[in-house]
Design a protein around this motif. Structure first.
Motif, PDB file in Angstrom:
ATOM      1  N   LYS A  36       0.836  -1.205   0.000  1.00 16.55           N
ATOM      2  CA  LYS A  36       0.000   0.000   0.000  1.00 16.55           C
ATOM      3  C   LYS A  36       0.870   1.255   0.000  1.00 16.55           C
ATOM      4  CE  LYS A  36      -3.722   2.305   2.575  1.00 16.55           C
ATOM      5  NZ  LYS A  36      -2.977   3.514   3.005  1.00 16.55           N
ATOM      6  N   HIS A  67      -1.239  -1.827  -6.155  1.00 14.73           N
ATOM      7  CA  HIS A  67      -2.544  -2.472  -5.956  1.00 14.73           C
ATOM      8  C   HIS A  67      -2.596  -3.881  -6.541  1.00 14.73           C
ATOM      9  CE1 HIS A  67      -4.289   1.140  -4.277  1.00 14.73           C
ATOM     10  NE2 HIS A  67      -3.783   1.846  -5.281  1.00 14.73           N
ATOM     11  N   ILE A  97     -10.972  -2.430  -2.868  1.00 11.41           N
ATOM     12  CA  ILE A  97     -10.016  -2.648  -3.973  1.00 11.41           C
ATOM     13  C   ILE A  97     -10.593  -3.449  -5.138  1.00 11.41           C
ATOM     14  CG2 ILE A  97      -8.028  -2.515  -2.432  1.00 11.41           C
ATOM     15  CD1 ILE A  97      -7.867  -5.549  -2.569  1.00 11.41           C
TER      16      ILE A  97
END
Length: 510
Positions: A309, A314, A441
């Motif tokens: 992070k 990602h 996400i």
């Protein structure tokens, strides 16, 4: 200090946890046979109070430490790492000793208000001194997790098993004085084991830390300049503490609610304590036996997700989550099916309690979700959403308690109402964690791999059942029957995992 990959760190912790789990499980069998379900029930009643004290002492800092240290390591900021450790050690040490003193003097009041069986007072009194020991060791463990070096933590877990060598003799010596004293003796051995673990961790920490990293240098100065670090720790620590408080309070309220609900169903206190011991001391530890794998994974996940992070990677975050899901499936599916198929034979052989097998069949299939819940929780904390974890667990816990009140008080369900209520809470908690991650996400499960693993497990279950029935006709030795059946079952499971190309060590190692 060598930094380890997610897979390597998880495997190191898993091997150590496997050793301690097997020895601890053997210890549980000894206790079950020496002090019985009633004695186990007394120990289980005292533990939640201690869990509450430890939660208040650590303030969720171990997880916050691993997260912040991992982020500081990326930037090579050793001064920040030093401040993190100094502030954490001072905070947890002071709180630990203060709460220990308060708890010792207030043990009578605590047992009167929070323990449904007053005999559990001795177990509570025996376990309270573990609080400051766990407080300090948890800070050092958090440091090593942040450095993504899991070896010292793993070895400290193995060292902790010295308690198992003491427990049998101490319990046998105290048993003539009463079951409550024997239970307290078993708890006391845990403190000795934790003490040895802390000594090892501290010695390794002094040897391995950076040369410029000296805690004794300007200690007070570091505390005075650590205000910013303190608030950063609390940002993650307080929601984690809130979550721990919720679980600890639930653990305290739960026995009271269960016994009161069972009383409404017409079950007396002694029988209620025995039934509570069977569910919480026999069935659940058996269901959680392979949980050390996902627990180890969760420990390694927090700093790994935090690091990804911090680097805004990602894709790597999603990859880590998928790795966690795959490991949870591979471990959880076969154990769930084994417990369902061999429920009564296992509990009869291990605990001499075939009635515990009924709870395995009721709860086992739902406890598969537990193997996902802990990694999902670690992912959310690594993403900086510890508050989301707290809210999700609070909602699931409240629903579970409400279910206990309604179902366990039903004369037709009784203790089985407790099993159903725990299933409801577990299902809801895991689902909330998953949808929270998905919202953050956009993560999706790999359904094809999931189906392949479940199919492999089902085939394994049928194969194991056929083998079990066949061997029963050849011998009456229950140990031989179970060992052969379980061995063939697991080998067939692994064979199908390779056939379906589920196990891929190259992918896991990256």
């Amino acid at each position: 200090m060598t930094k380890q990959t997610l897979f390597k760190g998880t495997m190191i912790l898993t091997v150590a946890a496997f050793i301690t789990k097997i020895l601890g499980f053997a210890n549980g069998i000894v206790l079950a046979n020496v002090i019985g379900p009633e004695g186990v029930g007394l120990i289980m009643m005292a533990m939640p109070v201690t869990g509450l004290l430890i939660t208040l002492t650590t303030l969720g800092l171990p997880i916050a430490i691993s997260k912040l240290v991992a982020e500081a390591e990326i930037k090579g900021n050793y001064r920040r790492v030093k401040k993190i450790l100094v502030v954490s050690l001072v905070t947890t040490s002071l709180l630990g000793f203060i709460l220990m003193i308060i708890a010792i003097f207030g043990a009578k009041a605590l047992s009167s208000h929070f323990l449904t069986d007053q005999r559990a007072y001795y177990s509570l009194l025996a376990v309270i001194p573990i609080v400051p020991i766990v407080a300090v060791s948890s800070v050092i463990k958090g440091y090593f997790r942040g450095k993504q070096n899991m070896t010292p933590i793993a070895l400290s877990q193995v060292i902790e098993v010295v308690r198992i060598g003491l427990i049998f003799f101490l319990v046998q010596w105290l048993l003539p004085y009463g079951i409550e004293y024997a239970a307290a003796g078993a708890v006391l051995c845990g403190i000795i084991g934790e003490g040895f673990s802390l000594l090892y961790l501290f010695s390794v920490f002094k040897w391995s830390k950076h040369k410029k990293f000296k805690l004794h240098h300007s200690f007070i100065k570091q505390i005075s300049k650590g205000k910013e670090v303190f608030f950063d720790l609390l940002k993650t620590g307080l929601p984690t503490t809130g979550n721990g408080l919720i679980q600890s309070l639930i653990g305290i309220i739960q026995p009271i609610l269960i016994t009161q609900s069972l009383a409404l169903a017409g079950i007396g206190t002694a029988l209620a304590t025995k039934q509570y011991g069977i569910v919480m001391g026999y069935a659940i530890p058996l269901m959680l036996l392979p949980g050390f794998v996902t627990n180890s994974l969760s420990v390694a996940l927090v700093p790994a997700i935090s690091e990804s992070k911090e680097n805004n990677n990602h894709l790597l975050i999603k990859k880590r989550i998928q790795q966690a899901v795959n490991i949870a499936l591979i471990v959880g599916v076969p154990w769930t099916i084994i417990l369902y198929v061999f429920a009564e034979p296992l509990t009869t052989l291990i605990y001499k309690s075939p009635e515990a097998g009924t709870f395995l069949k009721i709860m086992g299939p739902f406890f598969l979700l537990h193997y996902f819940r802990t990694p999902f929780q670690a992912v959310l904390i690594g993403l900086g959403k510890a508050n989301t974890v707290m809210i999700n667990n609070l909602v699931a816990s409240i629903i579970s308690l409400i279910s206990i009140a309604f179902l366990a008080s039903n004369p037709e369900l009784g203790i089985y109402g407790l099993a159903l209520s725990l299933n409801i809470g577990l299902t809801l908690g895991t689902s909330l964690h998953f949808f929270s991650i998905k919202k953050l996400i956009g993560f999706y499960l790999n359904l094809i791999d999931t189906i392949k693993v479940i199919l492999s497990g089902i085939i394994m279950g049928y194969g194991g059942l056929i083998t079990f029935k066949y061997i029963q006709n050849e011998t009456t030795n229950s140990i031989v029957i179970l060992v052969i059946s379980l061995t063939i079952s697991l080998l067939s499971y692994l064979l199908f995992l390779f056939f379906f190309k589920i196990i891929n060590f190259k992918k896991l190692h990256k």
